[in-house]
Design a protein around this motif. Structure first.
Motif, PDB file in Angstrom:
ATOM      1  N   LYS A  16       0.833  -1.200   0.000  1.00 18.92           N
ATOM      2  CA  LYS A  16       0.000   0.000   0.000  1.00 18.92           C
ATOM      3  C   LYS A  16       0.871   1.256   0.000  1.00 18.92           C
ATOM      4  O   LYS A  16       1.778   1.383   0.803  1.00 18.92           O
ATOM      5  N   ALA A  17       0.576   2.153  -0.921  1.00 18.28           N
ATOM      6  CA  ALA A  17       1.283   3.441  -0.985  1.00 18.28           C
ATOM      7  C   ALA A  17       0.298   4.568  -0.649  1.00 18.28           C
ATOM      8  O   ALA A  17      -0.912   4.422  -0.821  1.00 18.28           O
ATOM      9  N   ASP A  18       0.824   5.670  -0.196  1.00 18.26           N
ATOM     10  CA  ASP A  18       0.007   6.841   0.102  1.00 18.26           C
ATOM     11  C   ASP A  18      -0.243   7.589  -1.213  1.00 18.26           C
ATOM     12  O   ASP A  18       0.647   8.275  -1.715  1.00 18.26           O
ATOM     13  N   LEU A  19      -1.450   7.446  -1.751  1.00 14.45           N
ATOM     14  CA  LEU A  19      -1.756   8.077  -3.037  1.00 14.45           C
ATOM     15  C   LEU A  19      -2.007   9.578  -2.920  1.00 14.45           C
ATOM     16  O   LEU A  19      -2.255  10.233  -3.932  1.00 14.45           O
ATOM     17  N   ARG A  20      -1.904  10.133  -1.725  1.00 23.40           N
ATOM     18  CA  ARG A  20      -1.988  11.586  -1.587  1.00 23.40           C
ATOM     19  C   ARG A  20      -0.701  12.246  -2.074  1.00 23.40           C
ATOM     20  O   ARG A  20      -0.678  13.440  -2.353  1.00 23.40           O
ATOM     21  N   LYS A  21       0.370  11.449  -2.186  1.00 23.46           N
ATOM     22  CA  LYS A  21       1.647  11.985  -2.651  1.00 23.46           C
ATOM     23  C   LYS A  21       1.554  12.343  -4.132  1.00 23.46           C
ATOM     24  O   LYS A  21       0.903  11.660  -4.912  1.00 23.46           O
ATOM     25  N   GLY A  22       2.274  13.396  -4.469  1.00 23.01           N
ATOM     26  CA  GLY A  22       2.367  13.817  -5.856  1.00 23.01           C
ATOM     27  C   GLY A  22       3.666  13.348  -6.480  1.00 23.01           C
ATOM     28  O   GLY A  22       4.322  12.415  -5.993  1.00 23.01           O
ATOM     29  N   ILE A  23       4.067  14.019  -7.537  1.00 26.51           N
ATOM     30  CA  ILE A  23       5.269  13.640  -8.275  1.00 26.51           C
ATOM     31  C   ILE A  23       6.499  13.619  -7.378  1.00 26.51           C
ATOM     32  O   ILE A  23       7.240  12.631  -7.342  1.00 26.51           O
ATOM     33  N   ASP A  24       6.730  14.699  -6.653  1.00 28.49           N
ATOM     34  CA  ASP A  24       7.935  14.794  -5.823  1.00 28.49           C
ATOM     35  C   ASP A  24       7.969  13.724  -4.741  1.00 28.49           C
ATOM     36  O   ASP A  24       8.994  13.074  -4.525  1.00 28.49           O
ATOM     37  N   PHE A  39      14.371   9.120 -12.630  1.00 26.52           N
ATOM     38  CA  PHE A  39      14.640   9.777 -13.914  1.00 26.52           C
ATOM     39  C   PHE A  39      15.087   8.779 -14.984  1.00 26.52           C
ATOM     40  O   PHE A  39      15.596   9.165 -16.024  1.00 26.52           O
ATOM     41  N   SER A  40      14.919   7.505 -14.743  1.00 24.28           N
ATOM     42  CA  SER A  40      15.437   6.452 -15.624  1.00 24.28           C
ATOM     43  C   SER A  40      14.589   6.192 -16.866  1.00 24.28           C
ATOM     44  O   SER A  40      15.008   5.453 -17.746  1.00 24.28           O
ATOM     45  N   GLY A  41      13.392   6.767 -16.940  1.00 22.57           N
ATOM     46  CA  GLY A  41      12.507   6.480 -18.070  1.00 22.57           C
ATOM     47  C   GLY A  41      11.683   5.225 -17.861  1.00 22.57           C
ATOM     48  O   GLY A  41      11.030   4.745 -18.778  1.00 22.57           O
ATOM     49  N   LYS A  42      11.706   4.704 -16.653  1.00 22.71           N
ATOM     50  CA  LYS A  42      10.894   3.542 -16.316  1.00 22.71           C
ATOM     51  C   LYS A  42       9.571   4.009 -15.716  1.00 22.71           C
ATOM     52  O   LYS A  42       9.468   5.131 -15.239  1.00 22.71           O
ATOM     53  N   VAL A  43       8.575   3.152 -15.750  1.00 21.14           N
ATOM     54  CA  VAL A  43       7.256   3.462 -15.200  1.00 21.14           C
ATOM     55  C   VAL A  43       7.151   2.793 -13.833  1.00 21.14           C
ATOM     56  O   VAL A  43       7.435   1.604 -13.701  1.00 21.14           O
ATOM     57  N   PHE A  44       6.735   3.550 -12.825  1.00 17.19           N
ATOM     58  CA  PHE A  44       6.574   3.033 -11.476  1.00 17.19           C
ATOM     59  C   PHE A  44       5.099   3.117 -11.099  1.00 17.19           C
ATOM     60  O   PHE A  44       4.495   4.189 -11.194  1.00 17.19           O
ATOM     61  N   LEU A  45       4.538   1.990 -10.670  1.00 16.85           N
ATOM     62  CA  LEU A  45       3.122   1.912 -10.307  1.00 16.85           C
ATOM     63  C   LEU A  45       2.952   1.865  -8.795  1.00 16.85           C
ATOM     64  O   LEU A  45       3.664   1.129  -8.115  1.00 16.85           O
ATOM     65  N   PHE A  46       1.982   2.616  -8.288  1.00 21.06           N
ATOM     66  CA  PHE A  46       1.683   2.699  -6.863  1.00 21.06           C
ATOM     67  C   PHE A  46       0.185   2.484  -6.668  1.00 21.06           C
ATOM     68  O   PHE A  46      -0.617   2.992  -7.445  1.00 21.06           O
ATOM     69  N   CYS A  47      -0.181   1.770  -5.616  1.00 19.62           N
ATOM     70  CA  CYS A  47      -1.590   1.501  -5.331  1.00 19.62           C
ATOM     71  C   CYS A  47      -1.902   1.888  -3.897  1.00 19.62           C
ATOM     72  O   CYS A  47      -1.089   1.676  -2.998  1.00 19.62           O
ATOM     73  N   GLY A  48      -3.086   2.409  -3.678  1.00 21.55           N
ATOM     74  CA  GLY A  48      -3.535   2.732  -2.331  1.00 21.55           C
ATOM     75  C   GLY A  48      -4.200   1.531  -1.682  1.00 21.55           C
ATOM     76  O   GLY A  48      -4.128   0.409  -2.180  1.00 21.55           O
ATOM     77  N   GLY A  49      -4.870   1.761  -0.579  1.00 20.14           N
ATOM     78  CA  GLY A  49      -5.473   0.673   0.176  1.00 20.14           C
ATOM     79  C   GLY A  49      -6.710   0.064  -0.456  1.00 20.14           C
ATOM     80  O   GLY A  49      -7.012  -1.099  -0.244  1.00 20.14           O
ATOM     81  N   SER A  50      -7.442   0.829  -1.242  1.00 17.88           N
ATOM     82  CA  SER A  50      -8.698   0.313  -1.777  1.00 17.88           C
ATOM     83  C   SER A  50      -8.526  -0.586  -3.002  1.00 17.88           C
ATOM     84  O   SER A  50      -9.452  -1.292  -3.384  1.00 17.88           O
ATOM     85  N   LYS A  51      -7.382  -0.562  -3.626  1.00 19.96           N
ATOM     86  CA  LYS A  51      -7.029  -1.393  -4.786  1.00 19.96           C
ATOM     87  C   LYS A  51      -7.937  -1.181  -6.003  1.00 19.96           C
ATOM     88  O   LYS A  51      -7.976  -2.005  -6.895  1.00 19.96           O
ATOM     89  N   ASP A  52      -8.669  -0.086  -6.023  1.00 17.42           N
ATOM     90  CA  ASP A  52      -9.468   0.222  -7.203  1.00 17.42           C
ATOM     91  C   ASP A  52      -8.899   1.411  -7.973  1.00 17.42           C
ATOM     92  O   ASP A  52      -9.493   1.896  -8.922  1.00 17.42           O
ATOM     93  N   ARG A  53      -7.705   1.850  -7.559  1.00 15.87           N
ATOM     94  CA  ARG A  53      -7.044   2.981  -8.230  1.00 15.87           C
ATOM     95  C   ARG A  53      -5.538   2.864  -8.068  1.00 15.87           C
ATOM     96  O   ARG A  53      -5.045   2.234  -7.138  1.00 15.87           O
ATOM     97  N   PHE A  54      -4.831   3.475  -8.996  1.00 17.83           N
ATOM     98  CA  PHE A  54      -3.373   3.468  -8.910  1.00 17.83           C
ATOM     99  C   PHE A  54      -2.829   4.724  -9.559  1.00 17.83           C
ATOM    100  O   PHE A  54      -3.522   5.421 -10.294  1.00 17.83           O
ATOM    101  N   LYS A  55      -1.563   5.012  -9.263  1.00 18.81           N
ATOM    102  CA  LYS A  55      -0.828   6.094  -9.899  1.00 18.81           C
ATOM    103  C   LYS A  55       0.384   5.504 -10.591  1.00 18.81           C
ATOM    104  O   LYS A  55       0.974   4.538 -10.107  1.00 18.81           O
ATOM    105  N   ALA A  56       0.732   6.101 -11.711  1.00 18.95           N
ATOM    106  CA  ALA A  56       1.931   5.716 -12.450  1.00 18.95           C
ATOM    107  C   ALA A  56       2.805   6.951 -12.592  1.00 18.95           C
ATOM    108  O   ALA A  56       2.328   8.016 -12.979  1.00 18.95           O
ATOM    109  N   LEU A  57       4.077   6.801 -12.261  1.00 18.47           N
ATOM    110  CA  LEU A  57       5.047   7.888 -12.377  1.00 18.47           C
ATOM    111  C   LEU A  57       6.015   7.538 -13.497  1.00 18.47           C
ATOM    112  O   LEU A  57       6.574   6.441 -13.514  1.00 18.47           O
ATOM    113  N   TYR A  58       6.210   8.488 -14.417  1.00 14.75           N
ATOM    114  CA  TYR A  58       7.047   8.228 -15.594  1.00 14.75           C
ATOM    115  C   TYR A  58       7.804   9.499 -15.984  1.00 14.75           C
ATOM    116  O   TYR A  58       7.219  10.582 -16.075  1.00 14.75           O
TER     117      TYR A  58
END
Length: 115
Positions: A16-24, A39-58
């Motif tokens: 579980k990740a804190d999806l309130r976090k932004g890019i930084d 900064f590697s050009g890879k995609v990083f996926l993060f999910c919150g506790g409800s598992k019905d949403r995620f964020k991707a950082l690229y």
């Protein structure tokens, strides 16, 4: 639909990740907790506790993309191992986006004998 695997190697941040976090905040998490380069050009996926949403950082070479997706019907089968990052194949990313596990479970197909 955006195919995340077309952007580059996709990494899933398990647990579980804190999806309130932004890019930084997410970039710092990748760098400090997992010792990876945001900064590697890879995609990083993060999910919150409800598992019905995620964020991707690229990082695209000029700036960060922060993608956010919420599933209206169903939830993702997100790995629970905290403090772990896993590289995913394109097929695993597709499975995850469809709500399936990234590692298929093998059923015991051994025939049972009844006496």
């Amino acid at each position: 639909m955006i195919r995340l695997s077309d952007l580059g190697q996709v990494y899933i941040v398990c647990g579980k990740a804190d999806l309130r976090k932004g890019i930084d905040g997410l970039a710092i998490l990748i760098k400090e907790q997992f010792e990876l380069d945001p900064f590697s050009g890879k995609v990083f996926l993060f999910c919150g506790g409800s598992k019905d949403r995620f964020k991707a950082l690229y990082w695209d070479g000029q700036g960060f993309w922060l993608l956010y997706k919420r599933f209206e019907n169903g939830k993702m089968n997100w790995p629970r191992n905290q403090n772990e990052v896993q590289a995913l194949s394109a097929k695993q990313v597709d499975w995850l986006m469809k709500g399936f596990a990234i590692s298929p479970k093998i059923k015991n197909t051994k025939a049972r004998e009844f006496y």
